[in-house]
Design a protein around this motif. Sequence first.
Motif, PDB file in Angstrom:
ATOM      1  N   TYR A 143       0.819  -1.215   0.000  1.00 29.86           N
ATOM      2  CA  TYR A 143       0.000   0.000   0.000  1.00 29.86           C
ATOM      3  C   TYR A 143       0.852   1.265   0.000  1.00 29.86           C
ATOM      4  N   THR A 169      -7.104  -7.476  -2.287  1.00 28.03           N
ATOM      5  CA  THR A 169      -8.509  -7.665  -1.953  1.00 28.03           C
ATOM      6  C   THR A 169      -9.282  -6.421  -2.353  1.00 28.03           C
ATOM      7  N   THR A 227     -11.082  -4.648  -0.385  1.00 22.36           N
ATOM      8  CA  THR A 227     -10.852  -3.663   0.675  1.00 22.36           C
ATOM      9  C   THR A 227      -9.532  -2.939   0.460  1.00 22.36           C
ATOM     10  N   GLU A 228      -8.496  -3.678   0.093  1.00 26.64           N
ATOM     11  CA  GLU A 228      -7.196  -3.052  -0.164  1.00 26.64           C
ATOM     12  C   GLU A 228      -7.283  -2.093  -1.349  1.00 26.64           C
ATOM     13  N   GLN A 279      -9.987  -0.530  -2.448  1.00 27.17           N
ATOM     14  CA  GLN A 279     -10.789   0.621  -2.042  1.00 27.17           C
ATOM     15  C   GLN A 279      -9.935   1.647  -1.308  1.00 27.17           C
ATOM     16  N   LYS A 280      -9.064   1.162  -0.443  1.00 26.78           N
ATOM     17  CA  LYS A 280      -8.189   2.058   0.322  1.00 26.78           C
ATOM     18  C   LYS A 280      -7.228   2.800  -0.603  1.00 26.78           C
ATOM     19  N   GLU A 287     -16.849  -2.365  -7.573  1.00 24.30           N
ATOM     20  CA  GLU A 287     -17.068  -2.250  -6.126  1.00 24.30           C
ATOM     21  C   GLU A 287     -15.916  -1.525  -5.447  1.00 24.30           C
ATOM     22  N   ALA A 288     -14.712  -1.741  -5.954  1.00 20.50           N
ATOM     23  CA  ALA A 288     -13.539  -1.108  -5.360  1.00 20.50           C
ATOM     24  C   ALA A 288     -13.445   0.377  -5.688  1.00 20.50           C
TER      25      ALA A 288
END
Length: 339
Positions: free
Chosen positions: A153, A194, A196-197, A199-200, A225-226
């Motif tokens: 990240y 993922t 979630t990753e 999206q961040k 979705e991301a």
Amino acid sequence: MDWEEIRSAAKDKLKGYCRVCPVCDGRACAGEVPGMGGAGTGAAFRANLEALARYRLNMRTIHGAKSPDTSTNLFGCELGTPILAAPITGTPYNMGGALTEREFIGAVISGSRLAGTIGCSGDGADPAMFDAGLEAITVERGWGIPFIKPRAYEEIVRRVRMAEEAGARAVGIDVDGAGLVTMALKGQPVGPKTVTELQKIISATTLPFILKGIMTPDEALLAVEAGAKAIVVSNHGGRILDHTPGAADVLPAIVQAVGGSVVVLADGGIRNGADVLKLLALGARAVLVGRPLVIGAFGGGAEGVRQVLTRLTAELRQVMILTGCQSIKSVDSRILYQG
């Protein structure tokens, strides 16, 4: 410099890393990674061309599409053609090193702008690869789109900030780089992400975010979705996973799945204007071209890249005339023969 001179110069400079074959189908370079070939048997490289070849075009000549308009708008950029330069890196180990990374990507980014379109830059194990792309984009006043490998990240966000500072028009991750052999050889940690990753990561910037390397409808929906603004349907030129289908094989189902909620781009196996039109008819908004631009850049620098893109666009315009397409927006599946 004409096209044959460009090809001859490229063949000399590429030193066998790319043979500049009369037909670029991946047979001579199968399994050459590092290199320009496909992974393993090279089946995924060939699948891109085979998938496109299975489609035929309906010829129509009773219409008013006498002077087709190839212009399009992408991420707020007015382009004269829907053909973009794909992100490519690794001149030392993939292309023989006759051009430095900066010379190569400079030719791609500048040549793309000369051709009325936009070029993408890439990322690699050597930080100089990503930096070279940003330098080239900065010289062209932000006219470019950098792609980042699926790193940790913090490393991705650091590169996103660099892209913002360079004034890039968009930014992306080639998520299919998760298993790239050349990154592993250089000890660079990359891997799957993922939702979630992602999206961040995507929420960390206001730039339009592109996820490149989508090959299934379910992952296309996960990209939406991301928060991705665009996806690139791509098997990484067949250089990641052997035996994948071609991009044209999976494109229609992906377009149907996302239903206009995200911009769909595609790459893989494009060698002429008819290939471009086929991918547009299958639902892509625009396409990315890779290997032909390696020949253009090594054989003729920015002018060589311009010639490749201009030639493809001229071919696209001709097949639009012969299929009755007045504009890029008017291209749809009706031009494809359904036997």
